[in-house]
Design a protein around this motif. Structure first.
Motif, PDB file in Angstrom:
ATOM      1  N   ILE A 164      58.537  25.593  44.540  1.00 11.25           N
ATOM      2  CA  ILE A 164      58.641  27.087  45.097  1.00 11.25           C
ATOM      3  C   ILE A 164      58.024  27.343  46.289  1.00 11.25           C
ATOM      4  CG2 ILE A 164      58.012  29.476  44.299  1.00 11.25           C
ATOM      5  CD1 ILE A 164      57.922  28.356  41.542  1.00 11.25           C
ATOM      6  N   GLU A 165      59.128  27.472  47.188  1.00  4.27           N
ATOM      7  CA  GLU A 165      58.601  27.673  48.785  1.00  4.27           C
ATOM      8  C   GLU A 165      58.222  29.148  48.845  1.00  4.27           C
ATOM      9  OE1 GLU A 165      61.231  26.240  51.485  1.00  4.27           O
ATOM     10  OE2 GLU A 165      61.824  24.678  50.197  1.00  4.27           O
ATOM     11  N   ALA A 166      58.500  30.141  47.970  1.00  7.86           N
ATOM     12  CA  ALA A 166      58.329  31.597  48.434  1.00  7.86           C
ATOM     13  C   ALA A 166      56.856  32.048  47.684  1.00  7.86           C
ATOM     14  CB  ALA A 166      59.262  32.456  48.011  1.00  7.86           C
ATOM     15  N   GLY A 167      56.047  30.879  47.149  1.00 13.44           N
ATOM     16  CA  GLY A 167      54.836  31.643  46.424  1.00 13.44           C
ATOM     17  C   GLY A 167      53.622  30.828  46.737  1.00 13.44           C
ATOM     18  N   TRP A 168      52.412  31.486  46.541  1.00 16.08           N
ATOM     19  CA  TRP A 168      51.156  30.870  46.862  1.00 16.08           C
ATOM     20  C   TRP A 168      50.309  31.329  45.904  1.00 16.08           C
ATOM     21  CZ3 TRP A 168      51.456  28.096  51.188  1.00 16.08           C
ATOM     22  CH2 TRP A 168      52.290  28.051  52.059  1.00 16.08           C
ATOM     23  N   VAL A 169      48.985  30.438  45.840  1.00 15.57           N
ATOM     24  CA  VAL A 169      48.085  30.552  44.685  1.00 15.57           C
ATOM     25  C   VAL A 169      46.734  30.399  45.332  1.00 15.57           C
ATOM     26  CG1 VAL A 169      48.132  28.202  43.926  1.00 15.57           C
ATOM     27  CG2 VAL A 169      47.064  30.163  42.501  1.00 15.57           C
ATOM     28  N   TRP A 170      45.821  31.334  45.144  1.00 15.74           N
ATOM     29  CA  TRP A 170      44.396  31.168  45.825  1.00 15.74           C
ATOM     30  C   TRP A 170      43.465  31.672  44.889  1.00 15.74           C
ATOM     31  CZ3 TRP A 170      47.795  34.764  46.952  1.00 15.74           C
ATOM     32  CH2 TRP A 170      47.467  35.969  47.304  1.00 15.74           C
ATOM     33  N   SER A 171      41.970  31.474  45.000  1.00 11.40           N
ATOM     34  CA  SER A 171      41.061  32.142  44.247  1.00 11.40           C
ATOM     35  C   SER A 171      40.346  33.309  45.178  1.00 11.40           C
ATOM     36  CB  SER A 171      40.126  31.064  43.899  1.00 11.40           C
ATOM     37  OG  SER A 171      39.084  31.457  43.193  1.00 11.40           O
ATOM     38  N   THR A 172      39.806  34.067  44.410  1.00 10.93           N
ATOM     39  CA  THR A 172      39.209  35.343  45.369  1.00 10.93           C
ATOM     40  C   THR A 172      38.472  36.246  44.453  1.00 10.93           C
ATOM     41  OG1 THR A 172      39.693  36.985  46.950  1.00 10.93           O
ATOM     42  CG2 THR A 172      41.265  36.974  45.018  1.00 10.93           C
ATOM     43  N   HIS A 173      37.672  36.918  44.987  1.00 10.08           N
ATOM     44  CA  HIS A 173      37.076  38.315  44.386  1.00 10.08           C
ATOM     45  C   HIS A 173      37.783  39.355  44.475  1.00 10.08           C
ATOM     46  CE1 HIS A 173      33.613  35.332  45.378  1.00 10.08           C
ATOM     47  NE2 HIS A 173      33.300  35.504  44.243  1.00 10.08           N
ATOM     48  N   ASP A 174      38.100  40.064  43.479  1.00  9.07           N
ATOM     49  CA  ASP A 174      39.095  41.005  43.127  1.00  9.07           C
ATOM     50  C   ASP A 174      38.042  42.234  43.076  1.00  9.07           C
ATOM     51  OD1 ASP A 174      41.289  42.923  43.202  1.00  9.07           O
ATOM     52  OD2 ASP A 174      41.596  42.093  40.846  1.00  9.07           O
ATOM     53  N   PHE A 175      38.347  43.563  43.668  1.00  8.16           N
ATOM     54  CA  PHE A 175      37.677  44.930  43.251  1.00  8.16           C
ATOM     55  C   PHE A 175      38.576  45.911  42.884  1.00  8.16           C
ATOM     56  CE2 PHE A 175      35.020  48.405  44.048  1.00  8.16           C
ATOM     57  CZ  PHE A 175      33.866  48.037  43.590  1.00  8.16           C
ATOM     58  N   SER A 176      40.046  45.426  42.373  1.00  8.75           N
ATOM     59  CA  SER A 176      40.800  46.332  41.840  1.00  8.75           C
ATOM     60  C   SER A 176      40.526  47.100  40.707  1.00  8.75           C
ATOM     61  CB  SER A 176      42.340  45.920  41.699  1.00  8.75           C
ATOM     62  OG  SER A 176      42.161  44.734  40.628  1.00  8.75           O
ATOM     63  N   ASP A 177      39.696  46.704  39.790  1.00  6.01           N
ATOM     64  CA  ASP A 177      39.280  47.457  38.502  1.00  6.01           C
ATOM     65  C   ASP A 177      37.907  48.208  38.685  1.00  6.01           C
ATOM     66  OD1 ASP A 177      41.478  46.271  37.271  1.00  6.01           O
ATOM     67  OD2 ASP A 177      40.457  44.456  36.774  1.00  6.01           O
ATOM     68  N   GLY A 178      37.491  48.354  39.926  1.00  3.49           N
ATOM     69  CA  GLY A 178      36.260  48.934  40.067  1.00  3.49           C
ATOM     70  C   GLY A 178      35.060  47.896  40.114  1.00  3.49           C
ATOM     71  N   LYS A 179      34.918  46.663  39.556  1.00  4.55           N
ATOM     72  CA  LYS A 179      34.123  46.030  39.594  1.00  4.55           C
ATOM     73  C   LYS A 179      34.609  44.493  39.988  1.00  4.55           C
ATOM     74  CE  LYS A 179      35.231  44.151  35.144  1.00  4.55           C
ATOM     75  NZ  LYS A 179      35.376  44.250  33.862  1.00  4.55           N
ATOM     76  N   LEU A 180      33.681  43.842  40.800  1.00  4.65           N
ATOM     77  CA  LEU A 180      34.085  42.724  41.541  1.00  4.65           C
ATOM     78  C   LEU A 180      34.208  41.547  40.448  1.00  4.65           C
ATOM     79  CD1 LEU A 180      33.997  41.536  44.220  1.00  4.65           C
ATOM     80  CD2 LEU A 180      31.686  40.729  43.948  1.00  4.65           C
ATOM     81  N   THR A 181      35.498  41.040  40.693  1.00 10.49           N
ATOM     82  CA  THR A 181      35.812  39.940  39.578  1.00 10.49           C
ATOM     83  C   THR A 181      36.396  38.872  40.297  1.00 10.49           C
ATOM     84  OG1 THR A 181      36.382  41.630  37.940  1.00 10.49           O
ATOM     85  CG2 THR A 181      37.397  39.524  37.497  1.00 10.49           C
ATOM     86  N   GLU A 182      35.954  37.304  39.798  1.00 10.78           N
ATOM     87  CA  GLU A 182      36.597  36.320  40.352  1.00 10.78           C
ATOM     88  C   GLU A 182      37.859  35.864  39.610  1.00 10.78           C
ATOM     89  OE1 GLU A 182      35.649  31.538  40.611  1.00 10.78           O
ATOM     90  OE2 GLU A 182      33.870  33.048  40.736  1.00 10.78           O
TER      91      GLU A 182
END
Length: 130
Positions: free
Chosen positions: A71-89
């Motif tokens: 799949i040439e059009a996709g990427w994956v990575w690990s990050t800290h996300d704050f979209s739910d109002g709390k910091l989530t890995e």
């Protein structure tokens, strides 16, 4: 905005890839601090934020890699996300409808995370295996 294209976001939870939503993926640079942020808003509900992550080489846990070599059009990575109002890995993937958009995203992502200020070497990228 440094980058803005429509993509499909998935999150890896409980050993499975779950669809989080689709919308406009943006990489933005703050005019005063210079920090880059990755933001994805749901296309069906613009008030819903699907991903909100600060892009900085110290916060991106694993460098970006291909979702699948086929799949040439996709990427994956690990990050800290704050979209739910709390910091989530989270482990996330984004897929774009066009390979050119995917390559443009990767270039912007790398510049935002591993720009010229990176003393540790921006080319020492690892692969994420799930």
């Amino acid at each position: 905005d440094r980058f803005r294209r429509r993509g499909v976001l998935r999150v890896h939870e409980g050993g499975k890839w779950l669809l989080r939503g689709a919308g406009s993926m943006k990489i933005m640079r703050h005019s005063q601090s210079g920090n880059h942020r990755l933001l994805l808003r749901d296309e069906t509900n613009p008030d819903a934020i699907l991903l909100n992550s600060l892009l900085e080489h110290r916060l991106v846990l694993t460098a970006i890699s291909r979702v699948d070599p086929e799949i040439e059009a996709g990427w994956v990575w690990s990050t800290h996300d704050f979209s739910d109002g709390k910091l989530t890995e989270r482990v996330v993937s984004i897929e774009f409808p066009r390979v050119a958009w995917s390559l443009e995203f990767k270039e912007c992502f790398d510049r935002a995370c591993f720009g010229a200020a990176d003393d540790e070497g921006s080319n020492a990228l690892g692969n994420l295996r799930l």
